[in-house]
Every structure is written in C-alpha cells, then in structure tokens.
Design a protein around this motif. Structure first.
Motif, PDB file in Angstrom:
ATOM      1  N   LEU A 130      -5.587  11.776  -2.273  1.00 15.53           N
ATOM      2  CA  LEU A 130      -6.139  11.464  -3.688  1.00 15.53           C
ATOM      3  C   LEU A 130      -5.019  10.532  -4.152  1.00 15.53           C
ATOM      4  CD1 LEU A 130      -8.025  11.360  -5.908  1.00 15.53           C
ATOM      5  CD2 LEU A 130      -6.977  13.597  -6.678  1.00 15.53           C
ATOM      6  N   ALA A 131      -3.748  10.860  -4.223  1.00 19.42           N
ATOM      7  CA  ALA A 131      -2.730  10.025  -4.758  1.00 19.42           C
ATOM      8  C   ALA A 131      -2.574   8.711  -4.127  1.00 19.42           C
ATOM      9  CB  ALA A 131      -1.422  10.792  -4.508  1.00 19.42           C
ATOM     10  N   MET A 132      -2.696   8.566  -2.895  1.00 15.56           N
ATOM     11  CA  MET A 132      -2.968   7.184  -2.171  1.00 15.56           C
ATOM     12  C   MET A 132      -4.177   6.618  -2.628  1.00 15.56           C
ATOM     13  SD  MET A 132      -1.546   8.464   1.714  1.00 15.56           S
ATOM     14  CE  MET A 132       0.096   8.353   2.029  1.00 15.56           C
ATOM     15  N   ARG A 133      -5.316   6.948  -2.773  1.00 15.54           N
ATOM     16  CA  ARG A 133      -6.192   6.435  -3.188  1.00 15.54           C
ATOM     17  C   ARG A 133      -6.227   5.882  -4.663  1.00 15.54           C
ATOM     18  NH1 ARG A 133     -10.748  10.495  -0.314  1.00 15.54           N
ATOM     19  NH2 ARG A 133     -10.649   9.239   1.706  1.00 15.54           N
ATOM     20  N   ARG A 134      -5.482   6.665  -5.507  1.00 18.26           N
ATOM     21  CA  ARG A 134      -5.237   6.299  -6.848  1.00 18.26           C
ATOM     22  C   ARG A 134      -4.413   5.062  -7.008  1.00 18.26           C
ATOM     23  NH1 ARG A 134      -9.308   7.862  -9.480  1.00 18.26           N
ATOM     24  NH2 ARG A 134      -9.651  10.156  -9.699  1.00 18.26           N
ATOM     25  N   ALA A 135      -3.191   5.122  -6.116  1.00 19.02           N
ATOM     26  CA  ALA A 135      -2.060   4.121  -5.902  1.00 19.02           C
ATOM     27  C   ALA A 135      -2.903   2.801  -5.924  1.00 19.02           C
ATOM     28  CB  ALA A 135      -1.345   4.471  -5.093  1.00 19.02           C
ATOM     29  N   ILE A 136      -3.901   2.811  -4.658  1.00 24.13           N
ATOM     30  CA  ILE A 136      -4.516   1.665  -4.404  1.00 24.13           C
ATOM     31  C   ILE A 136      -5.290   0.940  -5.605  1.00 24.13           C
ATOM     32  CG2 ILE A 136      -6.414   0.638  -2.796  1.00 24.13           C
ATOM     33  CD1 ILE A 136      -5.367   2.628  -0.612  1.00 24.13           C
ATOM     34  N   GLU A 137      -6.114   2.044  -6.194  1.00 20.80           N
ATOM     35  CA  GLU A 137      -6.823   1.525  -7.153  1.00 20.80           C
ATOM     36  C   GLU A 137      -5.884   1.013  -8.405  1.00 20.80           C
ATOM     37  OE1 GLU A 137      -9.522   4.012 -10.760  1.00 20.80           O
ATOM     38  OE2 GLU A 137      -7.936   4.924  -9.506  1.00 20.80           O
ATOM     39  N   THR A 138      -4.870   1.683  -8.459  1.00 19.64           N
ATOM     40  CA  THR A 138      -4.004   1.501  -9.908  1.00 19.64           C
ATOM     41  C   THR A 138      -3.135   0.089  -9.761  1.00 19.64           C
ATOM     42  OG1 THR A 138      -4.254   3.934 -10.566  1.00 19.64           O
ATOM     43  CG2 THR A 138      -2.269   2.372 -11.786  1.00 19.64           C
ATOM     44  N   TRP A 139      -2.465   0.175  -8.564  1.00 21.68           N
ATOM     45  CA  TRP A 139      -1.612  -0.939  -8.257  1.00 21.68           C
ATOM     46  C   TRP A 139      -2.111  -1.671  -6.979  1.00 21.68           C
ATOM     47  CZ3 TRP A 139       0.372   4.305  -8.967  1.00 21.68           C
ATOM     48  CH2 TRP A 139       1.019   4.433 -10.309  1.00 21.68           C
ATOM     49  N   PRO A 140      -2.958  -2.283  -7.125  1.00 23.30           N
ATOM     50  CA  PRO A 140      -3.612  -2.941  -5.914  1.00 23.30           C
ATOM     51  C   PRO A 140      -2.351  -4.032  -5.300  1.00 23.30           C
ATOM     52  CG  PRO A 140      -4.755  -3.669  -7.702  1.00 23.30           C
ATOM     53  CD  PRO A 140      -3.869  -2.461  -8.237  1.00 23.30           C
ATOM     54  N   ASP A 141      -1.794  -4.324  -6.227  1.00 24.82           N
ATOM     55  CA  ASP A 141      -0.835  -5.636  -5.668  1.00 24.82           C
ATOM     56  C   ASP A 141       0.130  -5.034  -4.907  1.00 24.82           C
ATOM     57  OD1 ASP A 141      -2.127  -7.416  -7.226  1.00 24.82           O
ATOM     58  OD2 ASP A 141      -0.734  -7.706  -8.899  1.00 24.82           O
ATOM     59  N   ARG A 142       0.798  -3.573  -5.006  1.00 29.22           N
ATOM     60  CA  ARG A 142       1.461  -3.056  -4.243  1.00 29.22           C
ATOM     61  C   ARG A 142       0.868  -2.817  -3.009  1.00 29.22           C
ATOM     62  NH1 ARG A 142       4.045   1.490  -8.326  1.00 29.22           N
ATOM     63  NH2 ARG A 142       4.597   0.238 -10.072  1.00 29.22           N
ATOM     64  N   PHE A 143      -0.374  -2.378  -2.760  1.00 28.26           N
ATOM     65  CA  PHE A 143      -0.964  -2.127  -1.623  1.00 28.26           C
ATOM     66  C   PHE A 143      -1.116  -3.344  -0.786  1.00 28.26           C
ATOM     67  CE2 PHE A 143      -5.072  -2.039   0.675  1.00 28.26           C
ATOM     68  CZ  PHE A 143      -4.828  -1.070   1.744  1.00 28.26           C
ATOM     69  N   ARG A 144      -1.567  -4.329  -1.443  1.00 24.38           N
ATOM     70  CA  ARG A 144      -1.981  -5.567  -0.681  1.00 24.38           C
ATOM     71  C   ARG A 144      -0.372  -6.117  -0.163  1.00 24.38           C
ATOM     72  NH1 ARG A 144      -6.163  -7.066  -5.400  1.00 24.38           N
ATOM     73  NH2 ARG A 144      -7.886  -6.693  -4.112  1.00 24.38           N
ATOM     74  N   ALA A 145       0.544  -5.936  -0.778  1.00 23.30           N
ATOM     75  CA  ALA A 145       1.961  -6.586  -0.495  1.00 23.30           C
ATOM     76  C   ALA A 145       2.358  -5.791   0.746  1.00 23.30           C
ATOM     77  CB  ALA A 145       2.985  -6.098  -1.701  1.00 23.30           C
ATOM     78  N   MET A 146       1.947  -4.612   0.728  1.00 17.12           N
ATOM     79  CA  MET A 146       2.536  -3.652   1.978  1.00 17.12           C
ATOM     80  C   MET A 146       1.617  -4.306   3.249  1.00 17.12           C
ATOM     81  SD  MET A 146       0.873  -1.117   4.001  1.00 17.12           S
ATOM     82  CE  MET A 146      -0.028  -0.007   2.864  1.00 17.12           C
ATOM     83  N   VAL A 147       0.335  -4.565   2.877  1.00 15.72           N
ATOM     84  CA  VAL A 147      -0.590  -5.095   3.901  1.00 15.72           C
ATOM     85  C   VAL A 147      -0.149  -6.326   4.458  1.00 15.72           C
ATOM     86  CG1 VAL A 147      -2.905  -5.667   4.618  1.00 15.72           C
ATOM     87  CG2 VAL A 147      -2.670  -3.588   3.340  1.00 15.72           C
ATOM     88  N   LYS A 148       0.260  -7.273   3.549  1.00 16.24           N
ATOM     89  CA  LYS A 148       0.686  -8.565   3.780  1.00 16.24           C
ATOM     90  C   LYS A 148       1.914  -8.579   4.706  1.00 16.24           C
ATOM     91  CE  LYS A 148       2.061 -13.046   1.901  1.00 16.24           C
ATOM     92  NZ  LYS A 148       2.186 -13.669   0.579  1.00 16.24           N
ATOM     93  N   ALA A 149       2.808  -7.558   4.417  1.00 16.55           N
ATOM     94  CA  ALA A 149       4.192  -7.404   5.052  1.00 16.55           C
ATOM     95  C   ALA A 149       3.931  -6.699   6.413  1.00 16.55           C
ATOM     96  CB  ALA A 149       4.967  -6.526   4.366  1.00 16.55           C
ATOM     97  N   LEU A 150       2.901  -5.912   6.738  1.00 19.38           N
ATOM     98  CA  LEU A 150       2.799  -5.343   8.253  1.00 19.38           C
ATOM     99  C   LEU A 150       1.966  -6.567   8.790  1.00 19.38           C
ATOM    100  CD1 LEU A 150       1.043  -1.918   7.165  1.00 19.38           C
ATOM    101  CD2 LEU A 150       3.049  -2.321   8.295  1.00 19.38           C
ATOM    102  N   LYS A 151       1.063  -7.315   8.074  1.00 20.26           N
ATOM    103  CA  LYS A 151       0.342  -8.553   8.836  1.00 20.26           C
ATOM    104  C   LYS A 151       1.572  -9.569   9.590  1.00 20.26           C
ATOM    105  CE  LYS A 151      -3.117 -11.819   8.782  1.00 20.26           C
ATOM    106  NZ  LYS A 151      -4.472 -12.354   7.918  1.00 20.26           N
ATOM    107  N   LYS A 152       2.764  -9.838   8.530  1.00 21.69           N
ATOM    108  CA  LYS A 152       3.711 -10.756   8.757  1.00 21.69           C
ATOM    109  C   LYS A 152       4.483  -9.932  10.079  1.00 21.69           C
ATOM    110  CE  LYS A 152       7.764 -12.913   7.118  1.00 21.69           C
ATOM    111  NZ  LYS A 152       8.325 -13.056   5.629  1.00 21.69           N
TER     112      LYS A 152
END
Length: 231
Positions: A130-152
């Motif tokens: 639940l905390a992970m889902r809330r973090a995605i909802e609340t701080w989407p930029d952090r989640f997207r930055a992580m995904v972008k770093a993984l993709k890189k």
C-alpha cells in the motif's frame, strides 16, 4: 569442502537436474547426492559467499549465508497437486539482513526452466505494498525517475501478475503508466543468464553488474519501506 570462492557450477549441473527431474526418486537422489553437492549445492554456496563480499564492497546492502540463503532442492508437496518430490532448479536469496523474510532482495535461479537473476520487492506484505502504491500516486516523478534510470541501465519492471482492476482507493489515478504500476503485486527486474556461462567465475561480475544496474529499484523501495509504520 570448498574454500568459499566461486569457481563456477560443475559441468554436470544441468545434466544432474535433468536426470533428477526424470527419476524424481528419493532413492536415486540419495545415490547421487555427492554429485548434487559437488556440481550444484557447494558452488551455489560459494556464489552466495562471493556475492556477499562483492555486494558489500559495492555498497549494495545485500548479503547471504551459504546455508541459510539456499532454498531446498526438496519441494513442499503438502498442499500441492503435483507430488513430485524435487525441484527442477536450485536457487538462493541475498537480502538486507541475510534472511529470506525481508524485501528488497537479490535472487539467483539455476534450473531447467532457465537460468536468471532478479532484484525484487516480491509480493510485499499489505502495508508495504500500500505504501508503494501511495508513493506512486503521491510522488509520480520519483517513480518515473526510477523507471527511467532502470531503462537507461537496460532493465524494465516485470509486468506479469498484475491486477486486472485498479485497487480500491486509486480509481482517480488515470495516467497509464501509473495505473499499470499501482496494479502491480510486485516490483522486480530480471536478468537472463546464459546456461553456458554458469561454469565460469565470470558469472560473478555479470551478477554484480546486473545488481548495480538494478540499484534504482532497491533505492526507491528502501526509501518507502523506511517510512512504513511498524505494526
């Protein structure tokens, strides 16, 4: 006995698993136990020891124990329809505290289904998920930055096993990438291992490189986990 330094799995490692899968017999396994230990179990223990040191040197916060980190070759068939007594693989986990009971782990799998490694927050308990889902909802930029770093780094989050519907309380989230992430039951990346490469010490460097590339996922999850209230 070994000196603890990984030198590679034995040349008969995969053939042994094929033979064990064919026989699925306790008698056959006991007759060939020495081969299992020499070709698979002891090298896997050496790999755990060697990776523990390398992960420590790299500051990855993952460690293991050559006994406690290894999964048993025996299957738990108590509640399974499939009563075959032995797995078709060997596997082990390295984690923040060296146990199998925590999240944010490295997993190694050598088997007939394929050889691979993973870094994962795998089916975390309800409060953390639940905390992970809330973090995605609340701080989407952090989640997207992580995904972008993984993709890189040549990695993508595993999308298998996701919920078909958005969990209750997140219906207002509409961005496609965030919806997909919120529906996930785990957060993991995987690295395929060439079975021909498991017999050499070069496997260690390959796994360290993969885990370093997966570090954005570890860091993202650890930041969230550190703020989950204890029950």
């Amino acid at each position: 006995m070994t000196d603890g330094a990984f030198k590679g799995f034995g040349p008969k490692a995969i053939p042994f698993l094929k033979a064990l899968d064919f026989h699925q017999s306790r008698e056959w396994f006991l007759e060939n136990r020495d081969l299992f230990e020499q070709e698979l179990r002891d090298p896997l223990g050496d790999l755990v020891d060697t990776l523990t040191q390398r992960f420590t040197d790299a500051g990855l916060g993952l460690r293991g124990d050559r006994k406690k980190s290894l999964f048993r070759i025996n299957r738990d068939v108590r509640f399974a329809k499939d009563k075959r007594p032995y797995n078709r693989h060997v596997s082990a986990i390295l984690s923040p505290d060296g146990s199998k009971a925590v999240q944010g782990v490295f997993y190694i799998h050598i088997g007939l289904e394929g050889c691979f490694a993973g870094v994962a927050w795998w089916q975390p308990e309800a409060a953390l998920l639940l905390a992970m889902r809330r973090a995605i909802e609340t701080w989407p930029d952090r989640f997207r930055a992580m995904v972008k770093a993984l993709k890189k780094n040549g990695l993508e989050l595993d999308a298998e096993g996701a919920m078909k519907r958005t969990p209750r309380g997140f219906e207002h989230v509409t961005d496609k990438d965030l919806v997909g992430a919120i529906r996930s039951r785990h957060f993991a990346v995987r690295h395929a291992i060439d079975p021909a490469g498991i017999q050499t010490v070069a496997l260690v460097d390959e796994l360290v490189d993969f885990t370093l590339r997966a570090k954005p996922l570890l860091d993202w999850g650890r930041a969230i986990e550190g703020n989950v209230p204890e029950c």
